[in-house]
Design a protein around this motif. Structure first.
Motif, PDB file in Angstrom:
ATOM      1  N   GLN A 273       0.850  -1.199   0.092  1.00  0.00           N
ATOM      2  CA  GLN A 273      -0.179  -0.004  -0.001  1.00  0.00           C
ATOM      3  C   GLN A 273       0.846   1.371   0.014  1.00  0.00           C
ATOM      4  O   GLN A 273       0.543   2.325  -0.674  1.00  0.00           O
ATOM      5  N   ASP A 274       2.006   1.282   0.827  1.00  0.00           N
ATOM      6  CA  ASP A 274       2.829   2.461   0.754  1.00  0.00           C
ATOM      7  C   ASP A 274       3.503   2.578  -0.539  1.00  0.00           C
ATOM      8  O   ASP A 274       3.757   3.786  -1.097  1.00  0.00           O
ATOM      9  N   ALA A 275       3.742   1.906  -1.110  1.00  0.00           N
ATOM     10  CA  ALA A 275       4.631   1.785  -2.384  1.00  0.00           C
ATOM     11  C   ALA A 275       3.818   1.772  -3.824  1.00  0.00           C
ATOM     12  O   ALA A 275       4.163   2.256  -4.860  1.00  0.00           O
ATOM     13  N   PHE A 276       2.481   1.834  -3.461  1.00  0.00           N
ATOM     14  CA  PHE A 276       1.423   1.815  -4.695  1.00  0.00           C
ATOM     15  C   PHE A 276       1.434   3.196  -5.552  1.00  0.00           C
ATOM     16  O   PHE A 276       1.507   2.799  -6.581  1.00  0.00           O
ATOM     17  N   ASP A 277       1.360   4.196  -4.812  1.00  0.00           N
ATOM     18  CA  ASP A 277       1.240   5.388  -5.485  1.00  0.00           C
ATOM     19  C   ASP A 277       2.329   5.642  -6.390  1.00  0.00           C
ATOM     20  O   ASP A 277       2.266   6.261  -7.397  1.00  0.00           O
TER      21      ASP A 277
END
Length: 385
Positions: A273-277
């Motif tokens: 989730q943290d790396a998704f953007d």
């Protein structure tokens, strides 16, 4: 706009959230107008109302006129027998469940799960990991958790060939949408819902990749089956040799337009989730198989009966965890507020309901799911025991 679609492990369907980046979609409420106008479409409203009133009435009339019409399909639980029992990885057991009479089982889609009632009365949810085209058998895989609530130990130690189980029909809270380009990310036993998705993606000819991570090669179930499906599309990463991958490393295989499906432990999900953007992927669907982190928790108290013991619930623990220390026989299953197994009744106090299960009427009558619901800081909920 990137999408994140959270669902819940071993679960009933949970609402899907689409973040753009924080907007919430309500899938149960239709838009006021089919064309997006901020007013109700009168024609469609009239058609819907007519259908809601007329269709049930027509059905009742037809049944009265022709009693030989088939009865409405039963949604009763299934009674299944264990026909397969084998180890598929270190501390991971595969069960195959079939109808005792050999009848075809209800259909299901990739991402679906079963709710099992074990001989002890415990209820547990497990993802289906077989082939939806095989209507003769359901297949699940269960990792033994030595310090868990006892469900996995019971399955490993006591459910042998011929054992009977009551099973709720398949339900899907982690549906596979079949986007043209797909990246499947599995952590450990999280491979179970993703294996049918990989099989479906291969059948449809989609552009797909799968990454399966685990502590070591011996702990990763279905590795041979995955490689046999499409060896050039499957990557196996063992922490013991390659280290624990970061979210960015897991998403490195995503190309523009990729839909990501992720199931695994909470740290893996948080990393993705943290790396998704920062990745080129455009949609993230995920399912967690542990309790979600407690957000905005405040300490409160539980009283067991009007004059009973008072239990303190810290800000970082659930009411269910605290209750089970005092009442070890309290049933539970999902830890996430959707199965309803841990329901208790509030006699006094105002709870903060955070579940996805109870209706407004049930909440008004005092029902509470302590796995996720809480109370305001410093207040006390009196429970019926």
């Amino acid at each position: 706009m990137k999408k994140q679609s959270p669902t819940s492990r071993e679960t009933e369907p949970a609402p899907t959230a689409v973040f753009g980046r924080t907007a919430q979609l309500d899938l149960d409420t239709p838009p006021p107008d089919l064309y997006g106008r901020p007013r109700r479409d009168r024609f469609m409203h009239a058609v819907t109302t007519f259908g809601e009133v007329y269709t049930p009435a027509l059905g009742r009339r037809l049944l009265r006129r022709n009693p030989r019409l088939p009865a409405p399909r039963s949604r009763a639980p299934l009674s299944l027998v264990v026909t397969g029992h084998r180890a598929v990885a270190e501390q991971v057991l595969e069960l195959r469940l079939a109808d005792p009479a050999g009848d075809a089982l209800p259909a299901w889609q990739p991402g679906a799960h079963l709710r099992l009632t074990l001989p002890s009365g415990r209820e547990r949810h497990y993802s289906l990991c077989g082939d939806p085209a095989d209507r003769a058998v359901y297949r699940i895989a269960v990792r033994r958790i030595a310090d868990g609530g006892g469900g996995s130990r019971e399955i490993h130690d006591e459910l042998h060939l011929g054992a009977r189980l009551t099973v709720r029909r398949p339900r899907n809270g982690f549906a596979f949408c079949g986007e043209p380009r797909v990246l499947l990310l599995a952590g450990g036993i999280g491979i179970t819902p993703l294996l049918p998705m990989a099989r479906e993606a291969q059948r449809r000819g989609l552009d797909w990749q799968l990454v399966h991570t685990g502590r070591d090669a011996a702990s990763m179930p279905f590795a041979e089956e995955l490689l046999a499906l499409a060896p050039d599309r499957v990557t196996l990463l063992a922490d013991s040799t390659a280290g624990v991958p970061t979210g960015a490393e897991l998403l490195a295989r995503a190309r523009p337009g990729t839909a990501v499906y992720c199931c695994g432990p909470t740290p893996m999900l948080a990393a993705v989730q943290d790396a998704f953007d920062a990745s080129p992927a455009t949609a993230l669907h995920y399912e967690r198989f542990g309790a979600a982190p407690i957000l905005d928790g405040r300490p409160f108290a539980l009283r067991l009966g009007a004059g009973g013991e008072t239990l303190s619930v810290p800000a970082d623990r659930s009411a269910l965890d605290v209750l089970r220390e005092a009442r070890p026989d309290l049933p539970y299953s999902c830890h996430q507020g959707f199965c309803g197994t841990c329901r208790v009744r509030v006699l006094d106090g105002t709870p903060e309901h955070r579940d996805r299960r109870l209706t407004a009427e049930e909440r008004a009558s005092g029902a509470l799911l302590p796995c996720v619901s809480r109370a305001a800081e410093g207040t006390t909920l009196v429970l019926e025991v």
